[in-house]
Design a protein around this motif. Structure first.
Motif, PDB file in Angstrom:
ATOM      1  N   LEU A  76      13.953  41.389 -80.925  1.00  0.00           N
ATOM      2  CA  LEU A  76      14.374  42.782 -80.756  1.00  0.00           C
ATOM      3  C   LEU A  76      14.543  43.153 -79.287  1.00  0.00           C
ATOM      4  N   LEU A  77      13.945  42.373 -78.393  1.00  0.00           N
ATOM      5  CA  LEU A  77      14.115  42.636 -76.962  1.00  0.00           C
ATOM      6  C   LEU A  77      15.531  42.314 -76.486  1.00  0.00           C
ATOM      7  N   LEU A  78      16.219  41.425 -77.199  1.00  0.00           N
ATOM      8  CA  LEU A  78      17.555  41.010 -76.762  1.00  0.00           C
ATOM      9  C   LEU A  78      18.548  42.171 -76.737  1.00  0.00           C
ATOM     10  N   PRO A  79      18.689  42.945 -77.833  1.00  0.00           N
ATOM     11  CA  PRO A  79      19.630  44.067 -77.762  1.00  0.00           C
ATOM     12  C   PRO A  79      19.146  45.216 -76.881  1.00  0.00           C
ATOM     13  N   LEU A  80      17.864  45.233 -76.535  1.00  0.00           N
ATOM     14  CA  LEU A  80      17.385  46.247 -75.595  1.00  0.00           C
ATOM     15  C   LEU A  80      17.733  45.876 -74.160  1.00  0.00           C
ATOM     16  N   PHE A  81      17.810  44.574 -73.881  1.00  0.00           N
ATOM     17  CA  PHE A  81      18.140  44.095 -72.527  1.00  0.00           C
ATOM     18  C   PHE A  81      19.212  43.007 -72.620  1.00  0.00           C
ATOM     19  N   PRO A  82      20.381  43.329 -73.168  1.00  0.00           N
ATOM     20  CA  PRO A  82      21.370  42.276 -73.440  1.00  0.00           C
ATOM     21  C   PRO A  82      21.991  41.672 -72.185  1.00  0.00           C
ATOM     22  N   ARG A  83      22.264  42.478 -71.178  1.00  0.00           N
ATOM     23  CA  ARG A  83      22.915  41.947 -69.977  1.00  0.00           C
ATOM     24  C   ARG A  83      21.979  40.983 -69.250  1.00  0.00           C
ATOM     25  N   PHE A  84      20.730  41.401 -69.093  1.00  0.00           N
ATOM     26  CA  PHE A  84      19.750  40.533 -68.437  1.00  0.00           C
ATOM     27  C   PHE A  84      19.574  39.232 -69.222  1.00  0.00           C
ATOM     28  N   PHE A 104      29.421  29.504 -78.250  1.00  0.00           N
ATOM     29  CA  PHE A 104      28.128  30.013 -78.697  1.00  0.00           C
ATOM     30  C   PHE A 104      28.144  30.280 -80.194  1.00  0.00           C
ATOM     31  N   VAL A 105      27.085  29.845 -80.862  1.00  0.00           N
ATOM     32  CA  VAL A 105      26.839  30.215 -82.256  1.00  0.00           C
ATOM     33  C   VAL A 105      25.580  31.076 -82.244  1.00  0.00           C
ATOM     34  N   LEU A 106      25.738  32.361 -82.548  1.00  0.00           N
ATOM     35  CA  LEU A 106      24.687  33.359 -82.344  1.00  0.00           C
ATOM     36  C   LEU A 106      24.129  33.846 -83.671  1.00  0.00           C
ATOM     37  N   ASN A 107      22.829  33.686 -83.844  1.00  0.00           N
ATOM     38  CA  ASN A 107      22.157  34.111 -85.070  1.00  0.00           C
ATOM     39  C   ASN A 107      21.128  35.180 -84.738  1.00  0.00           C
ATOM     40  N   GLY A 108      20.879  36.075 -85.685  1.00  0.00           N
ATOM     41  CA  GLY A 108      19.875  37.113 -85.471  1.00  0.00           C
ATOM     42  C   GLY A 108      20.319  38.085 -84.400  1.00  0.00           C
ATOM     43  N   PHE A 109      19.367  38.545 -83.584  1.00  0.00           N
ATOM     44  CA  PHE A 109      19.684  39.534 -82.548  1.00  0.00           C
ATOM     45  C   PHE A 109      20.361  38.914 -81.334  1.00  0.00           C
ATOM     46  N   PHE A 110      20.505  37.608 -81.313  1.00  0.00           N
ATOM     47  CA  PHE A 110      21.309  36.989 -80.258  1.00  0.00           C
ATOM     48  C   PHE A 110      22.764  37.433 -80.371  1.00  0.00           C
ATOM     49  N   ALA A 111      23.182  37.898 -81.549  1.00  0.00           N
ATOM     50  CA  ALA A 111      24.555  38.392 -81.703  1.00  0.00           C
ATOM     51  C   ALA A 111      24.847  39.528 -80.732  1.00  0.00           C
ATOM     52  N   SER A 112      23.820  40.309 -80.378  1.00  0.00           N
ATOM     53  CA  SER A 112      24.033  41.445 -79.475  1.00  0.00           C
ATOM     54  C   SER A 112      24.410  41.011 -78.059  1.00  0.00           C
ATOM     55  N   TRP A 135      20.899  45.525 -89.580  1.00  0.00           N
ATOM     56  CA  TRP A 135      20.826  45.835 -88.157  1.00  0.00           C
ATOM     57  C   TRP A 135      22.195  45.972 -87.498  1.00  0.00           C
ATOM     58  N   GLY A 136      23.248  45.605 -88.187  1.00  0.00           N
ATOM     59  CA  GLY A 136      24.587  45.838 -87.672  1.00  0.00           C
ATOM     60  C   GLY A 136      25.320  46.923 -88.428  1.00  0.00           C
ATOM     61  N   ASN A 137      24.592  47.642 -89.277  1.00  0.00           N
ATOM     62  CA  ASN A 137      25.195  48.654 -90.154  1.00  0.00           C
ATOM     63  C   ASN A 137      25.003  50.046 -89.565  1.00  0.00           C
ATOM     64  N   MET A 168      19.843  52.441 -80.898  1.00  0.00           N
ATOM     65  CA  MET A 168      20.491  51.685 -79.824  1.00  0.00           C
ATOM     66  C   MET A 168      20.675  50.223 -80.228  1.00  0.00           C
ATOM     67  N   ILE A 169      19.657  49.655 -80.849  1.00  0.00           N
ATOM     68  CA  ILE A 169      19.734  48.258 -81.272  1.00  0.00           C
ATOM     69  C   ILE A 169      20.849  48.068 -82.283  1.00  0.00           C
ATOM     70  N   VAL A 170      20.951  48.969 -83.256  1.00  0.00           N
ATOM     71  CA  VAL A 170      22.000  48.860 -84.272  1.00  0.00           C
ATOM     72  C   VAL A 170      23.379  48.936 -83.630  1.00  0.00           C
ATOM     73  N   ALA A 171      23.561  49.882 -82.715  1.00  0.00           N
ATOM     74  CA  ALA A 171      24.858  50.036 -82.057  1.00  0.00           C
ATOM     75  C   ALA A 171      25.223  48.779 -81.269  1.00  0.00           C
ATOM     76  N   ARG A 172      24.256  48.210 -80.589  1.00  0.00           N
ATOM     77  CA  ARG A 172      24.536  47.022 -79.779  1.00  0.00           C
ATOM     78  C   ARG A 172      24.720  45.785 -80.646  1.00  0.00           C
ATOM     79  N   GLN A 173      24.005  45.730 -81.753  1.00  0.00           N
ATOM     80  CA  GLN A 173      24.167  44.597 -82.663  1.00  0.00           C
ATOM     81  C   GLN A 173      25.573  44.614 -83.274  1.00  0.00           C
ATOM     82  N   TYR A 174      26.021  45.800 -83.704  1.00  0.00           N
ATOM     83  CA  TYR A 174      27.377  45.898 -84.257  1.00  0.00           C
ATOM     84  C   TYR A 174      28.411  45.527 -83.198  1.00  0.00           C
TER      85      TYR A 174
END
Length: 415
Positions: A76-84, A104-112, A135-137, A168-174
């Protein structure tokens, strides 16, 4: 949207995110085809289901050089700090491999992270389900906030702040899915929320690749011979207990465990000579245990802690009959393993049949009520029928649940 160029063997394929170690089946397939693969493991050792060494006999720990352990406290930290996060992995991969471009093959919150991987040649989002349809809905945010803000580290935060962060996480995941080149998700008709998200992504020009498969790699050491009847009828259900609590706000994940228990209770009144194996996993384990006691079958139930897949496969092999979900969800790896091993499988196949993924004529002992479950258990007392269903199941899973066709849509094995 036009035909997309398939990925050749000159590319480094990087897998990030490993829910239930599912992405490893694609990584192993690609390595066998001659692709250069890097696979990140972010789960801690106690997360048994997400560590590949607990699933695949060819993966041992310490890992081979192409499998990299980089643990995260929480994805869950990934979509909170995606750029870093994206900058860190760019630095690390370049330092490790010298490559400036990779797939890249991205699974879970790595998609963000997809919007921040501008240096990637291709970005493929490989969904395991809830990472997309929950989480992407963006249309289901309110239900997710209500159900999830008292879980994970959000429970330590004031409710308004937790709610804002979840949104915020949902928006970034989508957005991560939207900025991926391809999204691998389950067939249409499996999950209404997922269908809605996928349609939005398709409208945005994202390539949709349907997936419903399992790997036979973890099963190579198992026997597929028919289990002759013994004095006790062994019944195994590895289904996660999720039937009344939906913290992610999506009741489409209802596994129908209460119906399984009620159906077994009906059968138990006929035949006490059974042993039922359940696994303590899921939000509703306590409710399930209480229901078993209420219906008088607790003496026949053996409860197992979550375990390595190799240990779970031993339970499959020792069983006469297996279960997958009988609720609103779909048949997944739990049922796929049973089919591959030739175990008669009681499950609800409606989503697969209605969506056209599977033919209506199939070896599943289809049930979505307690009475139907009991009726199947009575029928399967017949050893000849069990043997017939066993052989049909093995043929069926090889025809309908192997992973090669998914990869062929994206990767050029002849490159």
């Amino acid at each position: 949207m036009g035909e997309q160029v398939r990925i050749g063997k000159s590319e480094l394929v990087v897998f990030m995110g490993g829910m239930n170690a599912m992405p490893m089946m694609y990584a192993l397939e690609l390595k066998q085809l001659g692709f250069d693969v890097l696979y990140f493991v972010d789960a801690a050792p106690q997360d048994i289901l997400s560590r590949p060494e607990n699933h695949y006999p060819d993966i041992s720990y310490p890992y081979p050089p192409w499998v990299i352990e980089r643990r995260l406290f929480s994805q869950l930290l990934l979509p909170l700090f995606p750029r870093f996060s994206a900058c860190y992995y760019r630095w690390y991969i370049r330092r490790l491999t010298g490559r400036k471009k990779c797939v890249f093959v991205l699974n879970g919150f790595f998609a963000s992270l997809a919007p921040f991987l501008s240096w990637a040649s291709r970005k493929i989002a490989l969904s395991h389900g809830s990472d997309l349809d929950v989480w992407g809905n963006t249309k289901g945010i309110d239900g997710l906030v209500t159900g999830f803000r008292k879980r994970s580290f959000f429970r330590f935060l004031p409710a308004p702040l937790a709610g804002r962060l979840i949104k915020m996480i949902v928006a970034r995941q989508y957005e991560g899915y939207r900025q991926s080149d391809s999204v691998l998700y389950f067939p249409k008709g499996f999950n209404n929320a997922g269908d809605s998200v996928m349609q939005s992504l398709i409208d945005e020009g994202v390539q949709y690749v349907s997936r419903h498969d399992i790997s036979d790699e973890p099963l190579k050491c198992c026997t597929r011979t028919f289990k002759e009847p013994c004095s006790v009828l062994e019944i195994f259900s590895g289904v996660r207990f999720l039937f009344e609590t939906f913290p992610n706000g999506n009741s489409g994940y209802n596994k129908g465990n209460d119906l399984i228990i009620k159906g077994l209770a009906l059968y138990y009144s006929r035949n006490k000579n059974i042993r039922i194996h359940f696994v303590r996993k899921g939000e509703d384990v306590d409710a399930a245990r209480a229901l078993c006691k209420k219906l008088g079958i607790d003496a026949a139930v053996v409860w197992h802690d979550e375990m390595k897949l190799s240990d779970m496969l031993a339970l499959y092999e020792a069983s006469d009959i297996c279960f997958d979900q009988v609720g609103a969800h779909w048949i997944g790896a739990v049922g796929g393993y049973a089919l591959w091993l030739g175990k008669p499988l009681i499950a609800n196949d409606a989503s697969l049949v209605n969506s056209g993924v599977w033919p209506s004529e199939n070896p599943i002992c289809s049930a979505n009520t307690a009475q139907a479950i009991c009726d199947w258990l009575v029928k399967l007392e017949n050893t000849d029928l069990r043997r017939e269903v066993s052989e049909e199941s093995k043929r069926f899973v090889e025809a309908h649940m192997m992973p090669g066709s998914v990869l062929n849509k994206l990767f050029d094995a002849g490159a």
